[in-house]
Scaffold this motif. Structure first.
Motif, PDB file in Angstrom:
ATOM      1  N   GLU A   1      -4.158  -2.639  -6.840  1.00 60.79           N
ATOM      2  CA  GLU A   1      -5.106  -2.041  -5.798  1.00 60.79           C
ATOM      3  C   GLU A   1      -5.425  -3.051  -4.601  1.00 60.79           C
ATOM      4  O   GLU A   1      -5.627  -4.027  -4.692  1.00 60.79           O
ATOM      5  CB  GLU A   1      -6.425  -1.474  -6.277  1.00 60.79           C
ATOM      6  N   ASN A   2      -5.306  -2.235  -3.394  1.00 57.12           N
ATOM      7  CA  ASN A   2      -5.737  -3.213  -2.062  1.00 57.12           C
ATOM      8  C   ASN A   2      -7.209  -2.782  -1.910  1.00 57.12           C
ATOM      9  O   ASN A   2      -7.910  -3.733  -1.337  1.00 57.12           O
ATOM     10  CB  ASN A   2      -4.732  -2.597  -0.802  1.00 57.12           C
TER      11      ASN A   2
ATOM     12  N   SER B   1       0.838  -1.188   0.070  1.00 55.91           N
ATOM     13  CA  SER B   1      -0.113  -0.087   0.140  1.00 55.91           C
ATOM     14  C   SER B   1       0.983   1.272   0.058  1.00 55.91           C
ATOM     15  O   SER B   1       1.853   1.356   0.506  1.00 55.91           O
ATOM     16  CB  SER B   1      -0.849   0.024   1.388  1.00 55.91           C
ATOM     17  N   THR B   2       0.374   2.307  -0.430  1.00 53.95           N
ATOM     18  CA  THR B   2       1.199   3.587  -0.601  1.00 53.95           C
ATOM     19  C   THR B   2       1.396   4.226   0.776  1.00 53.95           C
ATOM     20  O   THR B   2       2.513   4.886   0.905  1.00 53.95           O
ATOM     21  CB  THR B   2       0.122   4.734  -1.327  1.00 53.95           C
TER      22      THR B   2
ATOM     23  N   ASN C   1      -8.842  -2.091   7.268  1.00 54.56           N
ATOM     24  CA  ASN C   1      -8.336  -2.955   6.080  1.00 54.56           C
ATOM     25  C   ASN C   1      -9.451  -2.949   5.178  1.00 54.56           C
ATOM     26  O   ASN C   1     -10.759  -3.052   5.555  1.00 54.56           O
ATOM     27  CB  ASN C   1      -7.914  -4.197   6.641  1.00 54.56           C
TER      28      ASN C   1
ATOM     29  N   ASP D   1      -3.109   8.785   0.192  1.00 52.79           N
ATOM     30  CA  ASP D   1      -3.788   8.330   1.469  1.00 52.79           C
ATOM     31  C   ASP D   1      -4.453   9.598   2.337  1.00 52.79           C
ATOM     32  O   ASP D   1      -5.049   9.380   3.430  1.00 52.79           O
ATOM     33  CB  ASP D   1      -2.923   7.871   2.458  1.00 52.79           C
TER      34      ASP D   1
ATOM     35  N   ARG E   1     -10.474   1.048   2.427  1.00 54.65           N
ATOM     36  CA  ARG E   1     -10.475   0.632   3.931  1.00 54.65           C
ATOM     37  C   ARG E   1     -11.647   1.041   4.618  1.00 54.65           C
ATOM     38  O   ARG E   1     -12.344   1.891   4.659  1.00 54.65           O
ATOM     39  CB  ARG E   1      -9.015   1.329   4.504  1.00 54.65           C
TER      40      ARG E   1
ATOM     41  N   ASN F   1      -6.706   2.447  -1.090  1.00 50.56           N
ATOM     42  CA  ASN F   1      -5.354   2.124  -1.007  1.00 50.56           C
ATOM     43  C   ASN F   1      -5.096   1.756  -2.458  1.00 50.56           C
ATOM     44  O   ASN F   1      -5.404   0.585  -2.675  1.00 50.56           O
ATOM     45  CB  ASN F   1      -4.896   1.073   0.001  1.00 50.56           C
TER      46      ASN F   1
ATOM     47  N   SER G   1      -1.911   0.129  -4.787  1.00 49.45           N
ATOM     48  CA  SER G   1      -0.783  -0.938  -4.090  1.00 49.45           C
ATOM     49  C   SER G   1       0.023  -0.924  -5.080  1.00 49.45           C
ATOM     50  O   SER G   1       0.194  -1.955  -5.900  1.00 49.45           O
ATOM     51  CB  SER G   1      -1.183  -2.353  -3.805  1.00 49.45           C
TER      52      SER G   1
END
Length: 354
Positions: A170-171, A116-117, A235, A131, A174, A260, A262
């Motif tokens: 990408e994550n 993640s960034t 998350n 973020d 969150r 997020n 990634s």
């Protein structure tokens, strides 16, 4: 008393004869004087061809789309390079948490990763811009920015930190989980001990909301939740499912407070060992694997909430009014980080996401 093991005389004679015979067994150990990420393989013509081994790290579960995206990347790389680059993926944080993995890429002991960034911003501070809370309204907006001029501009910051950025996997968005109470409003966050990413902006975000932030690597998180070191964590829902946080958490709220990205990263030391043809192969593989991974992540996200509900988590959706209260309360984070990140970049990004 130590036990001694004595070989029979016959066995000793056999071993002695084997030692005199030529050794045709191939080994993955790098020859003395070569980089540890390079091994020798038969070229088919009697000679030796160097195979560049690329160890890639993922802190995510092996079945998570990000980890599977690295596997897909590896398959394409090996095909496009004719096997001159071999990718090995290590999931579940086997090579360490994100900060440790980034350090490993800097020195070349780890050749690639996706993360993640937030952790990346510890090494390239302008990555904090991605973020900022409630920045992207949806994934399509995020893709346009990340795949456009601003996204490429930020990737250009990475070589100075010791890595090369190829693309943005990408994550996802969150969400907040906890084991204390259902979070239906910003006031419900107050006092919760929340595990955060190892990132100052994320810590500031949760302080501003009235929580007690505790940064730690995801590899330590399940145990911390199980032992009540922290009340909750935040998350994407896919991570909540595949890391089995539902076993130790009762509530999940669809806050979507941070999207997020990634980035797919390669150690600069490893990158410099590649031929121009191999570099182009990695770029192509990154583009194709990222498109595939994003689609897979969308499926994971859609399925995760149903799964979590079936596994007795209370899934809460914030009303538009309550979500706006989160946005309003987090405005001081923008005010604090604009000069740190760079006002020009923040303003350009805010214009781009409109």
């Amino acid at each position: 008393m130590k036990k001694l093991f004595i070989l029979p005389v016959t066995a000793m004679l056999v071993l002695s004869l084997m030692g005199c015979a030529p050794n045709n067994t191939q080994t993955n150990a790098a020859p003395k004087g070569t980089d540890a990420s390079t091994t020798n393989a038969g070229s088919g013509s009697g000679g030796q061809a160097k195979v560049k081994v690329m160890k890639m790290a993922s802190a995510n579960a092996k079945d998570r789309s990000l980890t599977r995206g690295l596997v897909k990347f590896g398959e394409i790389v090996e095909k496009e390079t004719g096997g001159s680059v071999k990718v090995e993926v290590f999931a579940d944080g086997q090579l360490g948490g994100d900060i440790a993995v980034f350090e490993g890429m800097k020195i070349g002991s780890i050749q690639g990763a996706t993360m993640s960034t937030g952790p990346i911003a510890s090494f390239a501070k302008r990555f904090n811009v991605f973020d900022l809370p409630f920045l992207f309204k949806d994934t399509d907006t995020a893709y346009k920015v990340l795949d456009g001029k601003i996204g490429q501009e930020l990737l250009n910051d990475l070589p100075a930190a010791g890595v090369v950025g190829l693309s943005y996997m990408e994550n996802g968005f969150r969400d907040l989980t906890n084991n204390k109470r259902e979070v239906k409003s910003v006031d419900d966050v107050k006092g919760l001990k929340i595990r955060t990413l190892e990132n100052e902006l994320h810590i500031e975000l949760w302080k501003t909301l009235g929580a007690v932030p505790t940064p730690m690597a995801i590899t330590e998180l399940f145990t911390a939740l199980e032992q009540r070191v922290v009340d909750g964590q935040e998350n994407p829902s896919g991570n909540v499912k595949l890391n089995k946080f539902y076993e130790v958490q009762k509530y999940i709220t669809k806050t979507g407070h941070v999207y997020n990205a990634s980035p797919l990263l390669v150690s600069n030391k490893f990158w410099e060992q590649l031929s121009d043809k191999e570099k182009e192969a990695l770029k192509k593989a990154a583009t194709e694997a990222t498109a595939w991974q994003r689609q897979e992540n969308q499926k994971e996200t859609a399925d995760a909430y149903d799964f979590l509900t079936k596994n007795k988590m209370t899934v809460t959706t914030l009303s538009p009014e309550e979500k706006q209260k989160f946005v309003d309360k987090l405005q001081p984070v923008y005010d604090k980080y604009k000069p740190i990140i760079g006002e020009d970049l923040v303003n350009r990004l805010l214009e781009a996401v409109k």
